[in-house]
Design an enzyme around this catalytic site. Structure first.
Site, short mmCIF file in Angstrom:
data_model
loop_
_atom_site.label_atom_id
_atom_site.label_comp_id
_atom_site.label_asym_id
_atom_site.label_seq_id
_atom_site.Cartn_x
_atom_site.Cartn_y
_atom_site.Cartn_z
N THR A 179 0.87 -1.18 0.00
CA THR A 179 0.00 0.00 0.00
C THR A 179 0.91 1.23 0.00
O THR A 179 1.92 1.28 0.70
CB THR A 179 -0.95 0.04 1.23
OG1 THR A 179 -0.19 -0.16 2.41
CG2 THR A 179 -2.04 -1.02 1.13
N SER A 193 5.43 -1.16 -1.59
CA SER A 193 4.88 -0.51 -2.78
C SER A 193 5.96 0.29 -3.52
O SER A 193 6.87 0.85 -2.90
CB SER A 193 3.76 0.45 -2.35
OG SER A 193 3.43 1.33 -3.40
N LEU A 196 5.78 -3.67 -8.17
CA LEU A 196 6.27 -2.84 -9.27
C LEU A 196 5.13 -2.26 -10.11
O LEU A 196 4.24 -2.98 -10.58
CB LEU A 196 7.17 -3.70 -10.17
CG LEU A 196 7.84 -2.96 -11.33
CD1 LEU A 196 8.90 -1.99 -10.81
CD2 LEU A 196 8.46 -3.94 -12.31
N TYR A 197 5.19 -0.94 -10.28
CA TYR A 197 4.41 -0.29 -11.34
C TYR A 197 5.39 -0.06 -12.48
O TYR A 197 6.52 0.38 -12.24
CB TYR A 197 3.87 1.06 -10.87
CG TYR A 197 2.65 0.98 -9.98
CD1 TYR A 197 1.50 0.32 -10.41
CD2 TYR A 197 2.64 1.59 -8.73
CE1 TYR A 197 0.38 0.26 -9.59
CE2 TYR A 197 1.51 1.54 -7.92
CZ TYR A 197 0.38 0.86 -8.36
OH TYR A 197 -0.73 0.81 -7.56
N THR A 222 2.08 -5.19 -10.66
CA THR A 222 0.67 -4.79 -10.62
C THR A 222 0.18 -4.52 -12.04
O THR A 222 0.75 -3.71 -12.77
CB THR A 222 0.50 -3.55 -9.73
OG1 THR A 222 0.95 -3.91 -8.42
CG2 THR A 222 -0.95 -3.10 -9.67
N ARG A 256 -11.50 7.49 -7.78
CA ARG A 256 -11.89 7.50 -6.35
C ARG A 256 -12.37 8.90 -6.04
O ARG A 256 -11.59 9.85 -6.01
CB ARG A 256 -10.70 7.11 -5.49
CG ARG A 256 -10.15 5.73 -5.90
CD ARG A 256 -8.69 5.56 -5.62
NE ARG A 256 -8.12 4.51 -6.44
CZ ARG A 256 -6.82 4.29 -6.54
NH1 ARG A 256 -5.96 5.02 -5.87
NH2 ARG A 256 -6.37 3.33 -7.33
N LYS A 310 -0.01 -9.43 -10.20
CA LYS A 310 -1.00 -8.97 -9.20
C LYS A 310 -2.15 -8.22 -9.88
O LYS A 310 -1.93 -7.18 -10.51
CB LYS A 310 -0.32 -8.04 -8.19
CG LYS A 310 -1.28 -7.43 -7.16
CD LYS A 310 -0.50 -6.59 -6.13
CE LYS A 310 -1.41 -6.03 -5.06
NZ LYS A 310 -2.15 -4.84 -5.47
N HIS A 333 -7.38 -4.75 -6.43
CA HIS A 333 -6.70 -3.55 -5.95
C HIS A 333 -7.48 -2.93 -4.79
O HIS A 333 -7.62 -1.71 -4.70
CB HIS A 333 -6.55 -2.55 -7.10
CG HIS A 333 -5.33 -1.68 -7.00
ND1 HIS A 333 -4.27 -1.76 -7.86
CD2 HIS A 333 -5.00 -0.68 -6.12
CE1 HIS A 333 -3.35 -0.86 -7.54
NE2 HIS A 333 -3.77 -0.19 -6.48
N ASP A 369 -5.94 -11.14 -2.40
CA ASP A 369 -6.14 -10.05 -1.43
C ASP A 369 -7.46 -9.38 -1.71
O ASP A 369 -8.07 -9.56 -2.76
CB ASP A 369 -4.96 -9.05 -1.44
CG ASP A 369 -4.92 -8.15 -2.68
OD1 ASP A 369 -5.96 -7.85 -3.29
OD2 ASP A 369 -3.80 -7.69 -3.02
N ARG A 374 -10.36 -9.73 6.58
CA ARG A 374 -10.41 -9.04 7.88
C ARG A 374 -10.51 -10.01 9.05
O ARG A 374 -10.49 -9.60 10.21
CB ARG A 374 -11.63 -8.09 7.95
CG ARG A 374 -11.69 -7.05 6.86
CD ARG A 374 -10.59 -6.00 7.01
NE ARG A 374 -10.65 -5.01 5.95
CZ ARG A 374 -9.97 -5.07 4.80
NH1 ARG A 374 -9.14 -6.07 4.57
NH2 ARG A 374 -10.10 -4.13 3.90
N GLY A 409 -4.34 -5.39 3.08
CA GLY A 409 -3.95 -4.01 2.75
C GLY A 409 -4.36 -3.01 3.82
O GLY A 409 -3.58 -2.66 4.71
N ARG A 410 -5.63 -2.60 3.80
CA ARG A 410 -6.09 -1.54 4.71
C ARG A 410 -5.89 -1.84 6.20
O ARG A 410 -5.59 -0.91 6.95
CB ARG A 410 -7.55 -1.21 4.43
CG ARG A 410 -7.74 -0.52 3.08
CD ARG A 410 -9.20 -0.17 2.86
NE ARG A 410 -9.44 0.37 1.53
CZ ARG A 410 -9.64 -0.35 0.44
NH1 ARG A 410 -9.61 -1.66 0.49
NH2 ARG A 410 -9.87 0.25 -0.72
#
Ligand code: FNR
Length: 461
Positions: free
Chosen positions: A79, A107, A129-130, A156, A165, A231, A255, A384, A388, A407-408
């Protein structure tokens, strides 16, 4: 913080502590956020079939991920910009992962560099990797990660353009001025235009290479010997291509519901189920077609197209269908071949019997369609999105995942309580997962099977 009893409780604390712009950036999903909710809801629709009276006095949670032994199949997803959550940011996450004996994925858009994270101490780490338009930047980054001891590249592939968003647009989200995307320090990419109206998100997004395609996996393999995890896979079709392209594994991910809204929950993509109607049609066609050729061979009259099989919804799947088919088909044959010899009848019935077995295979095929099936057990499938609870981890493994990433929960616990928060999240998930294994009668990951869960698309048992 002692009163925290589950992972989701950290979110409310993070919301209180963080500036609205930061909380919104971490929490939100794309557009209507349908997939964001569905990532959770889909887990809730899967139920358990626990086995009892298994000696669960010893439970082994250890897993082997790409050849690395880890304490549990729960790992940390990449993240971006963790120092917005806490001054220690990625350092705290790296230390917490290492203390828990599990893997952290860093990330590309981290606020700490690969070298800095490596210097926090030992630990198994992957680098996300981006791929940017400037391939020299990418090559440098990958080599730096490799030199710093990172063990795999998570490429990714679901972000040729950043998802929409809306909270970020409203908040004019931008990286706070005291922070920097550390991996790009000194490179043009690291100098962000903070005065730009569109803010950070669109700036960095503009650097991503939208032309990225399957051929680039081969290119990536020429610049690194690290295993590559793809990913962002959500379909069986792409799983097959990833397998051919030489991926070391795939991560089923949407994502965190931040890219394309209205994609299914990741847990629903492991088995891309057919609808009951589709299964019914597949079975019916198969049965009519096969049995007619059989009847022809036996010189018996052609079966009526409906085959007397009036499927009613509840019993139209799996063994129920097979059982009903058997009865009605036997009746059918019996009714029509009264004049034939009893020997011929026996031959007819045993041949039909063989057809039932084949039919069972058709049902199996229909149900096993999806990412896990497409991976053929040749590469691991990770997941992913919305994990939780320890029960979620178990469900993912029961449906064929080799491990999960979170992630979060890491971001929110980091915001609430730094490294201690992340440690506690990992410990709580571990404890819950162990409990789930005990209560379902599983002593090791190998013992977690498809039969331990029941999904909406399973046949009634
Ligand atoms: C992400 N994710 C992500 N993925 C990636 O490949 N590179 C990145 O830099 C980021 N950054 C990022 C920031 C934030 C705030 C979030 C919430 C997510 C996606 C991440 O790796 C993962 O796929 C999801 O977070 C998993 O879903 P949950 O666990 O957050 O529900």
């Amino acid at each position: 913080m002692e009163m925290i009893t589950n992972v989701t409780e950290y979110e409310a604390i993070a919301k209180e502590k963080l500036p609205k712009m930061v909380y919104d950036y971490y929490a939100s999903g794309a557009e209507d956020q349908w997939t964001l909710e569905e990532n959770r809801n889909a887990f809730a629709r899967i139920l358990f079939r626990p086995r009892i009276l298994v000696d669960v006095s010893r439970i082994d949670l250890t897993a082997t991920i790409l050849g690395f032994k880890v304490s549990m199949p729960i790992m940390i997803a990449p993240t971006a910009m963790q120092k917005m959550a806490h001054p220690e940011g990625e350092f705290a996450t790296a230390r917490a992962a290492s203390a828990a004996g599990t893997i952290m994925t860093l990330s590309s858009w981290a606020t700490s560099s690969v070298e800095e994270v490596a210097s926090t101490g030992p630990g198994i780490r992957f680098f996300q990797l981006y791929v940017f338009k400037d391939r020299n930047v990418v090559a440098q980054l990958v080599r730096r990660a490799e030199r710093a001891g990172f063990k795999a590249i998570a490429l990714t592939v679901d972000t040729p353009i950043l998802g929409r968003r809306e909270a970020d647009i409203k908040n004019r989200f931008t990286l706070p001025p005291h922070l920097i995307l550390k991996n790009f320090e000194g490179l043009d990419l690291g100098k962000l235009d903070k005065t730009s109206d569109s803010g950070l998100a669109s700036y960095v997004a503009g650097q991503i290479d939208r032309s990225l395609n399957w051929k680039d996996i081969s290119w990536l393999q020429t610049i690194t010997s690290l295993p590559i995890l793809v990913k962002g896979v959500l379909t069986a079709e792409d799983t097959r291509i990833a397998l051919k392209a030489g991926a070391a594994g795939i991560i089923v991910s949407n994502h965190g519901a931040r890219q394309l809204d209205y994609v299914p929950a990741t847990i629903s993509a492991l088995e891309e189920q057919l609808s009951l109607e589709e299964v019914e049609v597949a079975l019916h066609d198969y049965l009519v077609c096969k049995s007619n050729s059989l009847l022809k061979r036996l010189r018996l009259p052609k079966a009526r197209r409906s085959f007397n099989m009036k499927f009613d919804k509840a019993s139209s799947v799996g063994e129920d269908i097979v059982a009903r088919g058997r009865v009605s088909t036997h009746d059918n044959i019996r009714g029509r071949r009264r004049s034939k010899s009893s020997r011929q009848r026996v031959v007819a019935l045993s041949a039909i019997e063989a057809e039932y077995i084949a039919m069972t295979e058709v049902v199996k095929e229909a149900y096993e369609y999806g990412v896990v099936k497409a991976a053929e057990g040749r590469i691991p499938v990770f997941l992913d999105g919305g994990v939780r609870r320890g029960t979620d981890v178990f469900k993912a493994l029961a449906l064929g995942a080799a491990g999960v990433f979170i992630g979060r929960p890491v971001l929110f616990s980091l915001a609430a309580d730094g490294e201690a928060g992340v440690r506690k999240v990992l410990q709580m998930l571990r404890d819950e997962f162990e409990l789930t294994m005990a209560l379902t009668g599983c002593r090791s990951l190998k013992e977690i099977s498809r039969d331990h869960v029941i999904t909406e698309w399973d046949r009634p048992r």
